[in-house]
Design a protein around this motif. Sequence first.
Motif, PDB file in Angstrom:
ATOM      1  N   SER A 148       1.042  35.464  32.798  1.00 37.74           N
ATOM      2  CA  SER A 148       1.019  36.592  31.874  1.00 37.74           C
ATOM      3  C   SER A 148       0.883  37.873  32.681  1.00 37.74           C
ATOM      4  O   SER A 148       0.317  37.877  33.761  1.00 37.74           O
ATOM      5  CB  SER A 148      -0.150  36.459  30.908  1.00 37.74           C
ATOM      6  OG  SER A 148       0.007  35.312  30.109  1.00 37.74           O
ATOM      7  N   GLY A 208       2.314  41.096  25.851  1.00 40.26           N
ATOM      8  CA  GLY A 208       2.164  39.819  25.161  1.00 40.26           C
ATOM      9  C   GLY A 208       2.866  38.711  25.923  1.00 40.26           C
ATOM     10  O   GLY A 208       3.296  38.892  27.066  1.00 40.26           O
ATOM     11  N   THR A 209       2.994  37.537  25.291  1.00 38.41           N
ATOM     12  CA  THR A 209       3.541  36.361  25.962  1.00 38.41           C
ATOM     13  C   THR A 209       4.748  35.780  25.220  1.00 38.41           C
ATOM     14  O   THR A 209       5.075  36.185  24.110  1.00 38.41           O
ATOM     15  CB  THR A 209       2.466  35.270  26.088  1.00 38.41           C
ATOM     16  OG1 THR A 209       2.016  34.913  24.784  1.00 38.41           O
ATOM     17  CG2 THR A 209       1.286  35.753  26.922  1.00 38.41           C
ATOM     18  N   PHE A 210       5.366  34.798  25.855  1.00 39.76           N
ATOM     19  CA  PHE A 210       6.496  34.068  25.284  1.00 39.76           C
ATOM     20  C   PHE A 210       6.061  32.655  24.954  1.00 39.76           C
ATOM     21  O   PHE A 210       5.000  32.195  25.376  1.00 39.76           O
ATOM     22  CB  PHE A 210       7.655  34.029  26.290  1.00 39.76           C
ATOM     23  CG  PHE A 210       8.274  35.364  26.523  1.00 39.76           C
ATOM     24  CD1 PHE A 210       9.304  35.804  25.715  1.00 39.76           C
ATOM     25  CD2 PHE A 210       7.828  36.195  27.535  1.00 39.76           C
ATOM     26  CE1 PHE A 210       9.879  37.046  25.911  1.00 39.76           C
ATOM     27  CE2 PHE A 210       8.386  37.445  27.742  1.00 39.76           C
ATOM     28  CZ  PHE A 210       9.418  37.866  26.932  1.00 39.76           C
ATOM     29  N   HIS A 265       9.776  35.169  21.882  1.00 33.31           N
ATOM     30  CA  HIS A 265       8.507  35.897  21.821  1.00 33.31           C
ATOM     31  C   HIS A 265       7.435  35.046  21.156  1.00 33.31           C
ATOM     32  O   HIS A 265       7.708  34.255  20.262  1.00 33.31           O
ATOM     33  CB  HIS A 265       8.644  37.181  21.004  1.00 33.31           C
ATOM     34  CG  HIS A 265       9.727  38.072  21.461  1.00 33.31           C
ATOM     35  ND1 HIS A 265       9.623  38.850  22.578  1.00 33.31           N
ATOM     36  CD2 HIS A 265      10.954  38.309  20.953  1.00 33.31           C
ATOM     37  CE1 HIS A 265      10.730  39.540  22.730  1.00 33.31           C
ATOM     38  NE2 HIS A 265      11.553  39.227  21.764  1.00 33.31           N
ATOM     39  N   ASN A 266       6.203  35.256  21.575  1.00 33.33           N
ATOM     40  CA  ASN A 266       5.056  34.600  20.951  1.00 33.33           C
ATOM     41  C   ASN A 266       4.211  35.595  20.173  1.00 33.33           C
ATOM     42  O   ASN A 266       3.521  35.220  19.242  1.00 33.33           O
ATOM     43  CB  ASN A 266       4.193  33.914  22.013  1.00 33.33           C
ATOM     44  CG  ASN A 266       3.120  33.044  21.419  1.00 33.33           C
ATOM     45  OD1 ASN A 266       3.333  32.387  20.407  1.00 33.33           O
ATOM     46  ND2 ASN A 266       1.962  33.033  22.036  1.00 33.33           N
ATOM     47  N   THR A 267       4.260  36.866  20.560  1.00 32.20           N
ATOM     48  CA  THR A 267       3.434  37.882  19.924  1.00 32.20           C
ATOM     49  C   THR A 267       4.264  39.125  19.629  1.00 32.20           C
ATOM     50  O   THR A 267       5.223  39.413  20.344  1.00 32.20           O
ATOM     51  CB  THR A 267       2.262  38.288  20.849  1.00 32.20           C
ATOM     52  OG1 THR A 267       2.787  38.649  22.128  1.00 32.20           O
ATOM     53  CG2 THR A 267       1.285  37.146  21.032  1.00 32.20           C
ATOM     54  N   CYS A 307       6.477  42.080  25.412  1.00 32.07           N
ATOM     55  CA  CYS A 307       6.055  40.854  26.080  1.00 32.07           C
ATOM     56  C   CYS A 307       6.608  40.860  27.499  1.00 32.07           C
ATOM     57  O   CYS A 307       7.710  41.345  27.734  1.00 32.07           O
ATOM     58  CB  CYS A 307       6.596  39.628  25.359  1.00 32.07           C
ATOM     59  SG  CYS A 307       6.063  39.446  23.657  1.00 32.07           S
ATOM     60  N   GLN A 354       6.303  38.086  31.065  1.00 32.33           N
ATOM     61  CA  GLN A 354       5.704  37.049  31.895  1.00 32.33           C
ATOM     62  C   GLN A 354       6.538  36.904  33.146  1.00 32.33           C
ATOM     63  O   GLN A 354       7.757  37.110  33.122  1.00 32.33           O
ATOM     64  CB  GLN A 354       5.615  35.721  31.140  1.00 32.33           C
ATOM     65  CG  GLN A 354       4.505  35.717  30.105  1.00 32.33           C
ATOM     66  CD  GLN A 354       4.307  34.362  29.459  1.00 32.33           C
ATOM     67  OE1 GLN A 354       4.735  34.154  28.339  1.00 32.33           O
ATOM     68  NE2 GLN A 354       3.655  33.454  30.175  1.00 32.33           N
TER      69      GLN A 354
END
Length: 190
Positions: free
Chosen positions: A21, A26-28, A37-39, A43, A45
């Motif tokens: 991260s 944010g993260t994937f 995307h996760n958020t 994002c 990473q």
Amino acid sequence: MATFSDNFNRADGGLGSDWSSVSGFGTFQISSNIVRHNTPGFCAQTVNTGTATFTADQEASATITAVFEFDRIGPAVRVSASGGYAIVVNGTTGTAYISPFTPSARPSIGSGFSVAVGDVVRIRVVDDQVTAYVNDVLADTVTDPTYTTGQPGLWGDWENSRGTQLDNFFAADVAALAPAAATLAHLLNN
């Protein structure tokens, strides 16, 4: 010469220990063997430095598997907590552009270019020259000295959908150019 690849063919969830991260982003996540995307929001990473450490001259590529409006994602280079360079695939317009992104902005530089599902997009940075390719065809080149170090990775901006997705990520150091004499000798002997 460092290289790294990820086909995301594993259980749904976080990207795993080969990825790091980036502070301020944010993260994937993996979903059905692709990355998205996760958020909400920006994002980013990167390839974990414990997995592979890259020189400043590097490239990253990925295959576009889906596009959806208001959802942007792409491979990135020289990524750190302050930002980096990405090919931003814009699901709203079916276009892409080079962006020197930060944790809060994604300005476009250069001319922009068309992309579609199935295309492989690649971003390369050597010194202060940032180049984009679509299916190994030159799409755009810009000069920007903003970012000088960092790791390759992924960048994205999710507003409401998580619908633009990538697969088959690859990153590598860009090999140093051969000296002119060696290049000339190679051309004369072939």
